[in-house]
Structure formats: structure tokens, C-alpha cells
Design a protein around this motif. Structure first.
Motif, mmCIF file in Angstrom:
data_model
loop_
_atom_site.group_PDB
_atom_site.id
_atom_site.type_symbol
_atom_site.label_atom_id
_atom_site.label_comp_id
_atom_site.label_asym_id
_atom_site.label_seq_id
_atom_site.Cartn_x
_atom_site.Cartn_y
_atom_site.Cartn_z
ATOM 1 N N VAL A 1 52.980 -19.201 -8.393
ATOM 2 C CA VAL A 1 52.828 -20.231 -7.365
ATOM 3 C C VAL A 1 53.510 -19.735 -6.088
ATOM 4 N N GLY A 2 52.738 -19.676 -5.005
ATOM 5 C CA GLY A 2 53.275 -19.174 -3.744
ATOM 6 C C GLY A 2 53.329 -17.670 -3.658
ATOM 7 N N GLY A 3 52.732 -16.959 -4.623
ATOM 8 C CA GLY A 3 52.821 -15.505 -4.670
ATOM 9 C C GLY A 3 51.898 -14.798 -3.691
ATOM 10 N N PRO A 4 52.042 -13.454 -3.583
ATOM 11 C CA PRO A 4 51.315 -12.686 -2.563
ATOM 12 C C PRO A 4 49.992 -12.090 -3.023
ATOM 13 N N GLN B 1 57.211 -28.909 0.638
ATOM 14 C CA GLN B 1 56.253 -28.723 -0.452
ATOM 15 C C GLN B 1 54.835 -28.865 0.082
ATOM 16 N N VAL B 2 53.891 -28.191 -0.593
ATOM 17 C CA VAL B 2 52.499 -28.244 -0.170
ATOM 18 C C VAL B 2 51.607 -28.418 -1.394
ATOM 19 N N GLY C 1 51.215 -25.594 -10.112
ATOM 20 C CA GLY C 1 52.412 -26.209 -9.543
ATOM 21 C C GLY C 1 52.349 -26.200 -8.030
ATOM 22 N N TRP C 2 53.241 -26.939 -7.405
ATOM 23 C CA TRP C 2 53.300 -27.004 -5.950
ATOM 24 C C TRP C 2 54.284 -25.969 -5.428
ATOM 25 N N HIS C 3 53.869 -25.258 -4.402
ATOM 26 C CA HIS C 3 54.764 -24.287 -3.783
ATOM 27 C C HIS C 3 55.784 -25.022 -2.915
#
Length: 594
Positions: free
Chosen positions: A363-366, A560-561, A585-587
């Protein structure tokens, strides 16, 4: 015993001198033993270097993938559970392969040191232990799915050279035969002084002290006329042999790497010679407003050298496009079909903007990127070969793509034939595919995670069923089917940033390939959700930028988004890891407003 004057007698002085001499001799002996052990470990390391250098040189005559470190590394990857691979990608990123190879070299070095020390007493057994290197290398080579007969030659050559090197080096550390009779000239300059000299009664002088400092003269203190000097090792011979081994190992390794680097010259030339034709169906221009001018926000199109790379290849395959062939066969294909690269170039090509996502992306990764791809419609190729969708009675429900490095990736046939822009991609962002991204041909299927669609360095397509065959990642615990999950990410501000109070732009990207993004929302400190402004959409197969202006107040805050796709499904708050079919999940990002 004291004399009449109260002074120590000569016998007392002689006793103390003998004690001091004995202690000094014992200290020197311990130092010589420690030095010999250290040099034994060095001999093991040099033997390992000789093995690796020679194996690298021999691999240049076979192929770069036959190098023992690469072969063993590939075998380790093949046998590593999916969760461990995911951990490596999460913590080491695209450097996971480098850390793996460094780990292999470190283990090899420790084993080599142990063998070198053991060779001081058990030379034959230690040299035989070098064969373990060769056995491991051979087993690793033949276990690879793309192995060739010649792949066993580098580890065998390396083991042989390493064994010879260890034998010769350890021989220089073995005790030498005394140069003269008892009481005569002791060890030469290349040998150690006696380890435990017997105190004599004479008054002669010691002309040398320490390791190899010179001969002792008989009859002096520290030499007993009736004793034989303890033989030591050939120090000068070891230094010469060690230097020669180090130089030869470095030279062989450097030459091998240079030759391996030139091994892909034909492939490089074939890539440079390619001029991609204009597509029969070009992609529409990226709409104005598809990108926001916000510092730190990912650009709409990801440059080739910035595009993520997650695969198992320790050496990037370099395939000559002029000799490349693609075989299409399997259930529902009446007759095998073989294509050349030129065959594909002559077809009507299509150009599309498609965002790819790796299932290892946290979650939120590149590990997501957007590119403009040009290639052959895969569905068209399959239908020409006689493939029918399983929903229409076709016998195959899985399309297995095989790479030149042995990777297998299974894709649902129904998905490939459902009308989406599944491609055999030949180009990326206006140029032939880079080697690292699959040249000459790779598969791109919008809406599916890469491990069930994005086969690079393609060489074969087989129609089969999910019941009959499990592809590489499925055998390691990942799901057979893996549509990309709706996701969103905060690109700016970065975690632990310290923006100033006032208006702060919060921006990022969201994706739900083949469904499209309908809404993105942001909240601060578990407060109410705020609808973000979406950038213009290119297609449903690309990610979408978003931004929200935040009136930031001093102190620590959590942003959070979440995103909602065009089917109305909103990202779940429930956190889940990447295994078996993608993270959820939420980043969130924690910042401190100054």
C-alpha cells in the motif's frame, strides 16, 4: 640462593633469565600459530577467488547465466517461498538481486576461510571439500528451467582451479624440513624460529628474533645443542604464491566479465537496427490536464529508466531479434504457429497507454508505472491460430507465456479475449523495448497484476488449463487469477515531511486498470473525507492524478487517501499483505506542520 654479600647468586639469575626466555619463546610461538591460521584463512579466500574468476571466464564461452553465482542465485530464488521474496522486495526494493548475490558471496567466503584453516592439518580433506562448491554449482545449473548442457562447465572448472589453488597455497604453510642437523643452522629466512627453544647454558647471542628474522647460532641462549629446531612454513613462497593467485584470479574474473558484457553485442545491434513503424491504431494524445504541476507528484508517463523492474532474472537476458522466434501451440490450436520478429513488425500495430502494477507493491508502494506501448493485439493473434474463448466452448482456459529465462506466467484466456488491449508489446515510450523490460517482445494485459500477465523476454505461448498446469508464481503460493485492486497513493507531502502552516497541496495517483477511477478522497487525523480534484482521464487503463488543497495547522498530522473505481467499489480500509493476490488498505502519511 644468595651469596655472602646478599646479592642473588648466578644460578638465580640464570633461572630468571631462562624463565623470561621461555615466556618470550611461548609468546612468539603463539604469534606464529595465529599468523599461520590467518594465512590459512587467506589461502581459502584466494582459492575461492581463483574458483570464481576461472568460472566467470569459462562462463563467457557458454553464456552469462552459467556463472556459478548467477546459477546458485537463480536456484535460491526458485526455492524461496513467495512470502520471503515479498519481504526482500519490500525491504530491498529493486536492489534485492544485488543483496542476494552479495549474500551468496559472503557464505562462500566463510566456507572458503574454514576450508583454508582446515587445510593446515587436513589438506587432502579440505581440498576435497572444494568439490562441494562444484557440486552445488552443477546442481544449481541443471535445476534451472532454462538450463543447457554447457552450464555445468563453469562450476566444474571453478572447483578444479580452486582445489589446485588451495593445495598449492596450503603447501606453503606446511612445516618445512629443517635446513641443518641438530645444533647447526636453524630455519632459514623463509622459516619461523623454533616454537619452543630449550634454554641452553652458554652465553652466546641470538642473532634474530621473531618470524623468519634470521638464523640462530648454536650454543647460544635459546638453543640446546642436543635439540632440533622446529620446522616452520615457507613464508616467502606463500607470499609469492598468494600474489600470483590473486593477480590471476582478478585477471580471469575481469576478462570473463568483459567477455560476458560483449556476449549481447548481436542483441544490442539488432535492437539499434529496429525502426518501429507507425501504428495502424495510434494512441490518442494525452489529454490536456492529465497532469498537475505539483512538485513531488509522479509524472503521468513514467520514463523507461524510471519504470519499476521486479523479476527473478539475476542477469538481464539479451536476445537477438534477428534470431528470435515465438512458438504458439496447445489446446485448441490445430497447428503450431511460429513467428519471427519481422513477422510481428509487418502486422498492423496498435499503440496504447497502459499502467502496469506489480503484485508485490505494498500500500503506497512504488511498483506502478504508466507507459505508452506499441505492439500486436494478442487476441487477434490467438484467434487466427484457432483459439476460442472458454465461455464459447474453447478447450483452454489458461494461456501460459514462457520466457527465455524459464519464467512461466499464466493468464486467463477469457480475459485476453474479452476486448481489452492485451498486447505483444514491441515498443515502450516510442522506442524498442529496453532489455530490462523484455526486449524483443513482452506481454502486456491491462487490468492484471504482472505476475499473471506481464511475461518479459517472451519465447512461447501455450494454451492449456488451470487444472493441468500451475505457473511459476502459483506454485509458490500466489493466486491463479489476480485482477488489479483499486488503489491510491499520496506522493506529496512525503512521509515525515515538515511543511509550513497554511495552504499545502496534497497530491498523488490512483489506479483501477480496466475499470477507471471515479473519485479520490483525503482526510486528516481521522476527520471527515474531502473529495480531491481529479486530473483529466486518459483511458480507464491508466492511472489518474489527483490533488487536494489542505489548510495545514501546526503540529503532527496523519493524512489518508482512498479511491473509488467506476464500478462504485471503494478501497477497503482492511490492511492485507501482498500474498496471495495483492495488498489492500488506505495509504497514510505522517507529517509535522511547522
Amino acid at each position: 640462593m644468595r651469596g655472602v654479600s646478599g646479592k642473588p647468586s648466578s644460578s638465580d639469575q640464570d633461572g630468571r633469565q631462562r624463565d623470561m626466555t621461555s615466556r618470550q619463546a611461548a609468546t612468539r610461538a603463539r604469534g606464529r600459530r595465529a599468523l599461520r591460521v590467518l594465512l590459512g584463512g587467506l589461502a581459502g579466500l584466494l582459492a575461492a577467488a581463483a574458483a570464481l574468476g576461472s568460472a566467470e571466464l569459462v562462463s563467457a564461452a557458454v553464456r552469462p547465466q552459467a556463472s556459478p553465482v548467477v546459477a546458485v542465485g537463480g536456484a535460491v530464488i526458485d526455492r524461496t517461498p513467495g512470502s520471503v521474496k515479498d519481504y526482500a522486495v519490500r525491504h530491498f526494493g529493486t536492489n534485492d538481486k544485488l543483496f542476494l548475490q552479495l549474500g551468496i558471496v559472503a557464505v562462500l567466503a566463510l566456507f572458503a576461510i574454514a576450508l583454508g584453516v582446515a587445510a593446515l592439518r587436513f589438506r587432502r580433506a579440505a581440498v576435497a571439500g572444494v568439490a562441494v562448491f562444484g557440486v552445488v554449482g552443477v546442481l544449481a545449473a541443471v535445476s534451472r528451467p532454462d538450463h543447457r548442457v554447457g552450464d555445468v562447465l563453469p562450476p566444474l572448472a571453478g572447483a578444479l582451479v580452486g582445489a589446485v589453488a588451495l593445495w598449492l597455497l596450503s603447501a606453503r604453510l606446511s612445516p618445512a624440513v629443517p635446513a641443518g642437523p641438530a645444533g647447526g643452522v636453524g630455519p632459514s629466512n623463509d622459516q619461523a624460529a623454533p616454537a619452543s627453544p630449550t634454554p641452553g647454558t652458554g652465553t652466546g647471542s641470538e642473532t634474530g628474533t621473531g618470524l623468519g628474522s634470521g638464523p640462530r647460532t648454536g650454543g647460544g641462549v635459546g638453543t640446546d645443542a642436543g635439540s632440533s629446531p622446529r620446522p616452520a612454513f615457507d613464508r616467502r613462497g606463500f607470499v609469492i604464491a598468494a600474489a600470483a593467485t590473486a593477480a590471476a584470479s582478478a585477471g580471469a574474473g575481469a576478462l570473463g566479465r568483459t567477455l560476458n558484457g560483449h556476449a549481447g553485442a548481436a542483441a544490442t545491434a539488432s535492437r539499434h537496427a529496429i525502426a518501429l513503424p507507425r501504428p495502424a491504431s495510434p494512441a490518442a494524445p494525452v489529454p490536456r490536464g492529465a497532469g498537475f504541476p505539483v512538485s513531488g507528484l509522479s509524472p503521468f508517463t513514467t520514463a523507461n529508466d524510471r519504470f519499476y523492474r521486479v523479476d527473478t532474472a539475476l542477469v538481464v537476458p539479451k536476445v537477438d531479434a534477428t534470431t528470435w522466434r515465438l512458438r504458439l501451440h496447445g489446446r485448441g490450436v490445430p497447428r503450431d504457429v511460429v513467428y519471427t520478429y519481422d513477422d510481428l513488425l509487418r502486422r498492423d500495430l496498435v499503440e496504447r497507454d497502459i499502467t502496469l502494477t506489480c503484485v508485490s507493491n505494498q500500500v503506497g508502494g512504488p511498483y506502478a508505472g504508466n507507459a505508452r506501448w506499441i505492439g500486436v493485439p494478442l487476441a487477434e493473434l490467438l484467434r487466427e491460430a484457432g483459439v476460442v474463448a472458454p465461455s464459447q466452448g474453447g478447450p483452454a482456459d489458461q494461456l501460459v507465456a514462457r520466457s527465455v529465462d524459464g519464467m512461466t506466467i499464466g493468464t486467463p484466456v477469457e480475459t485476453v479475449l474479452d476486448g481489452r488491449d492485451a498486447l505483444l508489446a514491441l515498443g515502450m515510450n516510442g522506442e524498442p523495448l529496453p532489455f530490462a523490460h523484455g526486449f524483443p517482445v513482452r506481454v502486456v494485459v491491462p487490468g492484471l497484476y504482472g505476475y499473471v500477465s506481464a511475461c518479459k523476454w517472451l519465447r512461447e505461448l501455450e494454451l492449456t488449463t488451470f487444472d493441468a498446469y500451475d505457473a511459476y508464481w502459483v506454485r509458490r503460493g500466489w493466486s491463479r487469477r489476480a485482477p488489479i485492486k483499486t488503489a491510491s497513493r499520496i506522493d506529496t507531502p512525503k512521509p515525515f515531511a515538515t511543511p509550513k502552516a497554511g495552504r499545502v497541496p496534497v497530491a498523488g495517483v490512483a489506479w483501477a486498470q480496466h475499470r477507471g477511477i471515479d473519485r479520490v478522497e483525503v482526510r486528516v487525523d481521522d476527520g471527515p473525507w474531502h473529495v480531491a480534484t481529479l486530473a483529466a482521464e486518459d483511458t480507464a487503463d491508466t492511472w489518474r492524478q489527483w490533488r487536494w488543497e489542505w489548510d495545514a495547522t501546526p503540529g503532527g498530522h496523519t493524512l489518508q487517501v482512498r479511491a473509488t473505481d467506476r464500478t462504485g467499489a471503494t478501497q477497503t480500509e482492511q490492511r492485507a499483505g501482498t500474498v496471495p493476490d495483492g495488498a489492500t488498505g488506505w495509504h497514510s502519511v505522517v507529517v509535522t506542520v511547522a
